[in-house]
Design an enzyme around this catalytic site. Structure first.
Site, PDB file in Angstrom:
ATOM      1  N   CYS A   2      -1.356 -15.764 -56.535  1.00  0.00           N
ATOM      2  CA  CYS A   2      -2.576 -15.685 -57.323  1.00  0.00           C
ATOM      3  C   CYS A   2      -2.904 -17.092 -57.818  1.00  0.00           C
ATOM      4  O   CYS A   2      -2.123 -18.012 -57.658  1.00  0.00           O
ATOM      5  CB  CYS A   2      -2.351 -14.762 -58.503  1.00  0.00           C
ATOM      6  N   ARG A  27      -6.493 -18.461 -53.211  1.00  0.00           N
ATOM      7  CA  ARG A  27      -5.148 -17.929 -53.440  1.00  0.00           C
ATOM      8  C   ARG A  27      -5.129 -16.407 -53.515  1.00  0.00           C
ATOM      9  O   ARG A  27      -4.060 -15.810 -53.593  1.00  0.00           O
ATOM     10  CB  ARG A  27      -4.583 -18.515 -54.733  1.00  0.00           C
ATOM     11  N   TRP A  74      -3.904 -11.871 -55.887  1.00  0.00           N
ATOM     12  CA  TRP A  74      -3.524 -11.331 -54.577  1.00  0.00           C
ATOM     13  C   TRP A  74      -2.427 -10.318 -54.879  1.00  0.00           C
ATOM     14  O   TRP A  74      -1.351 -10.669 -55.355  1.00  0.00           O
ATOM     15  CB  TRP A  74      -3.007 -12.442 -53.667  1.00  0.00           C
ATOM     16  N   ASN A  98       1.448 -15.726 -61.607  1.00  0.00           N
ATOM     17  CA  ASN A  98       1.440 -15.853 -60.154  1.00  0.00           C
ATOM     18  C   ASN A  98       2.887 -15.779 -59.702  1.00  0.00           C
ATOM     19  O   ASN A  98       3.724 -16.533 -60.192  1.00  0.00           O
ATOM     20  CB  ASN A  98       0.828 -17.207 -59.765  1.00  0.00           C
ATOM     21  N   GLY A  99       3.210 -14.857 -58.784  1.00  0.00           N
ATOM     22  CA  GLY A  99       4.579 -14.757 -58.292  1.00  0.00           C
ATOM     23  C   GLY A  99       5.082 -13.328 -58.361  1.00  0.00           C
ATOM     24  O   GLY A  99       4.298 -12.384 -58.468  1.00  0.00           O
ATOM     25  N   GLU A 479      -1.990 -17.974 -31.008  1.00  0.00           N
ATOM     26  CA  GLU A 479      -2.938 -18.396 -32.038  1.00  0.00           C
ATOM     27  C   GLU A 479      -4.273 -17.659 -31.863  1.00  0.00           C
ATOM     28  O   GLU A 479      -4.897 -17.236 -32.834  1.00  0.00           O
ATOM     29  CB  GLU A 479      -3.122 -19.927 -31.979  1.00  0.00           C
ATOM     30  N   LYS A 483      -5.864 -15.335 -34.716  1.00  0.00           N
ATOM     31  CA  LYS A 483      -7.222 -15.557 -35.235  1.00  0.00           C
ATOM     32  C   LYS A 483      -8.035 -14.269 -35.148  1.00  0.00           C
ATOM     33  O   LYS A 483      -8.702 -13.882 -36.085  1.00  0.00           O
ATOM     34  CB  LYS A 483      -7.933 -16.605 -34.392  1.00  0.00           C
ATOM     35  N   GLU A 486      -6.765 -11.455 -37.593  1.00  0.00           N
ATOM     36  CA  GLU A 486      -6.917 -11.664 -39.036  1.00  0.00           C
ATOM     37  C   GLU A 486      -8.364 -11.584 -39.525  1.00  0.00           C
ATOM     38  O   GLU A 486      -8.599 -11.188 -40.656  1.00  0.00           O
ATOM     39  CB  GLU A 486      -6.226 -12.949 -39.524  1.00  0.00           C
ATOM     40  N   HIS A 502       7.207  -8.012 -17.672  1.00  0.00           N
ATOM     41  CA  HIS A 502       8.448  -7.500 -18.283  1.00  0.00           C
ATOM     42  C   HIS A 502       8.166  -6.463 -19.363  1.00  0.00           C
ATOM     43  O   HIS A 502       9.009  -6.211 -20.214  1.00  0.00           O
ATOM     44  CB  HIS A 502       9.268  -8.665 -18.839  1.00  0.00           C
ATOM     45  N   LYS A 602      -5.435 -17.486 -48.739  1.00  0.00           N
ATOM     46  CA  LYS A 602      -5.330 -18.765 -48.030  1.00  0.00           C
ATOM     47  C   LYS A 602      -3.954 -19.404 -48.220  1.00  0.00           C
ATOM     48  O   LYS A 602      -3.433 -20.032 -47.325  1.00  0.00           O
ATOM     49  CB  LYS A 602      -6.432 -19.693 -48.546  1.00  0.00           C
TER      50      LYS A 602
END
Ligand code: M6R
Length: 607
Positions: A2, A27, A74, A98-99, A479, A483, A486, A502, A602
């Site tokens: 956060c 955040r 968050w 935050n945490g 990647e 992208k 998300e 495989h 982010k």
């Protein structure tokens, strides 16, 4: 992860706190809240969802007061609703956090047994109750906070204020970052210097285990034992601007289009184009005497590291171990004196990457970090900071930071190759010249935007996508998948093209688009064979290649995106762009929140 803010000032603080929270919204954006003290009383406004909802709430019901704390969340413990939004209150105490408080269940049971009631599902509320309980026993606010902090296990950055004291803020840090800002007769607390930049550029960063008592005209920092400690006051280079989108619809789009420029800035930082050599930027190790390099990072930064493994090993014959930081930190990797560690992070605050760095520090290994925010915790704790010059990246999906990380890593690989005697001066010059062409090719690729947008229209109709690539295009395939998932929420996976047979080939049918990243190179024909395997099973191929590849790909594709022919070393940098553009346009077609996709943040400062 956060964002937290605290201000003890001389004008109404609520609008200033909201302003600072805007710079911290990267955040988290599950909910936001502000609390102030006005006429001795605590007041609070909170709102679920983005900060704009809190702004509307404050518009309808303003908050006065010259001292306050704020939060953008968050969610970790408890769903993202208004009740779980910070600040949390307990009697005279208001707190933002935050945490994660790891022993919160045990503390909650203990406090419940003492008659404390919990209004939210958060872990944070235990901290407010712990402090309130100490106050009730007669402790002063400062002593009460200190005693409560001693009970906490886990990661936290906290800002605390007390009803009845309009000249006192307490901050504490154990894990997530926290900065104190020094003003003129006013003081600030913030998760980073950028949040505080409009108010002050005079910053003191707290270290792990520090807590700080802040009044308008003074502040004192202590360690957990209560001993005063000195921390350096420094001038922040953080800029106060809230970057705007310019002519673009989203930050992500703007950041994609900035790439030719920022790649060029980053390459120029590491390469001397006139001499055709890598610059001798200070490093805490000599590439020539290394036996191994260990790299660790998360998400997109990890994939940049994975691409660089091909470069370091092929060009410099330097063995590279590359790990996802959340795995590396607990893997107890043996280290030797001839090893060095490299960490890659846009934010420089990612908790797992930081923990991995600290593991290496404990093992006595020299540490260099590639970061986009040199003042970040990872930057400050490294022996050398290797900056990416991407500028602030606002979109949650990393784009320009990724290509700048690749630019820095490719340049370092050239330097390592030279230092280890694996390229001649002539070969080194050729590589530098080839790298210098990346911005030009990136500009050319941006012109394919319209075509890529059309391909994205079809992609937005599907539920699953496979990405395939070989060599450096394998991490790029991952990647691409990252992208797409998300920001569009379409399920996507990236595979090494040769691995398809495989297992993943079982997924192929006429509903499965397969995006193949295949510039024409020495293993192009191998990838063509893998495309034949897909085509034979009805899979729909979208091929991203170059002119030569398009001419030689003897397979029917649904779409072919043709890039210019370019030197092999820059393909991962340049091919990243169509992949980002494809994900971007798909998400736009699907109507998702491109810059702030659901469930993400982010900067990930929790495990
Ligand atoms: O700030 P960092 O580079 O350390 O962040 C690492 C990841 O969280 C980040 O790359 C994430 O995977 C991106 N959202 C991907 O676009």
């Amino acid at each position: 992860m956060c964002g937290i803010v605290g201000i003890v000032g001389h004008s109404p603080v609520a609008p200033l706190i909201v302003d600072a929270l805007k710079r911290l919204e990267y955040r988290g954006y599950d909910s936001a809240g502000v609390a102030t003290i006005e006429h001795g009383e605590l007041g609070r406004r909170r709102a679920e969802g983005k900060l704009v909802n809190l702004e509307h709430r404050l518009g309808d019901q303003p908050l006065g007061g010259l001292i306050g704390i704020g939060h953008t969340r968050w969610a970790t413990h408890g769903v993202p609703n208004e009740t779980n939004a910070h600040p949390h209150f307990s009697r005279d105490v208001a707190i933002v956090h935050n945490g994660i408080i790891e022993n919160f269940a045990e503390l909650r049971d203990e406090l419940s047994a003492d008659g404390y009631e919990f209004a939210s599902e958060t872990d944070t509320e235990v901290v407010a109750h712990l402090i309130a309980r100490e106050l009730a026993k007669g402790a002063t606010p400062v002593k009460a906070a200190h005693k409560a902090l001693a009970r906490l296990e886990g990661a936290f950055a906290l800002a605390i204020m007390f009803r009845g004291d309009e000249d006192l803020l307490i901050g504490a840090r154990n894990g997530p970052p926290l900065a104190v800002g020094h003003g003129d007769g006013e003081m600030f607390l913030g998760s980073d210097a950028i949040a505080l930049a409009p108010f002050t550029d005079s910053i003191t960063y707290l270290e792990d285990g520090d807590w700080v008592v802040i009044r308008r005209k003074e502040m004192s920092i202590f360690d957990m034992a209560g001993n005063p400690v000195e921390r350096r006051r420094q001038k922040s280079v953080g800029t106060s601007y809230l970057v705007d989108k310019g002519n673009h619809r989203h930050f992500m789009q703007k950041e994609i289009f900035e790439q030719p420029e920022v790649i060029s800035h980053t390459l120029s930082n590491y390469l001397d184009f006139t001499k055709g050599t890598a610059r001798q930027i200070d490093l805490p190790f000599d590439f020539a005497s290394l036996d191994r390099l260990t790299i660790s990072a998360c998400g997109t930064a990890y994939l940049a590291g994975l691409i660089s493994k091909y470069w370091f090993e092929r060009l410099a014959r330097l063995p590279v171990d590359i790990d996802i930081a959340s795995e590396f930190r607990y893997r107890e990797v043996p280290m030797s004196p001839r090893m060095a560690a490299m960490f890659i992070s846009q934010s420089g605050e990612t908790a797992d990457t930081l923990a991995s760095l600290r593991y290496c520090r404990g093992e006595g290994v020299p540490i260099a970090s590639i970061v986009n925010v040199p003042e970040s915790t990872i930057g400050r704790e490294s022996d050398a900071v290797l900056p990416t010059l991407a500028g602030p990246e606002i979109g949650v999906a990393s784009t320009k930071a990724f290509t700048c990380q690749l630019s820095a890593l490719a340049s370092l690989a050239v330097r390592a190759a030279h230092a280890r005697g694996h390229v001649s001066a002539e070969q080194g010059k050729k590589l530098v010249r080839e790298l210098s062409e990346a911005p030009r090719f990136a500009s050319q690729v941006l012109r394919l935007d319209e075509q890529i947008e059309k391909v994205a229209r079809d992609l937005s109709q599907v539920h699953h996508v496979l990405y395939l690539g070989r060599d450096t295009n394998f991490p790029l395939a991952m990647e691409g998948a990252l992208k797409l998932k998300e920001i569009s929420y379409i399920h996507a996976e990236g595979y090494a093209a040769g691995e398809l047979k495989h297992g993943p080939i079982a997924l192929i049918d006429e509903n499965m688009p397969v995006i193949v990243i295949a510039p024409y190179d020495r293993i192009f024909e191998k990838t063509v064979s893998n495309m034949q395997e897909v085509a034979a099973r009805g899979g729909r191929i979208i091929l991203i290649t170059d002119q030569r590849g398009a001419e030689r790909a003897t397979v029917k594709t649904m779409d072919t995106i043709v890039l210019p022919d370019m030197p092999e070393i820059i393909t991962p940098i340049v091919y990243a762009l169509p992949i980002q553009m494809l994900a971007y346009h798909t998400a736009v077609h699907m109507g998702t929140d491109v810059d702030q996709p659901r469930n993400l943040a982010k900067s990930v400062t929790v495990e």
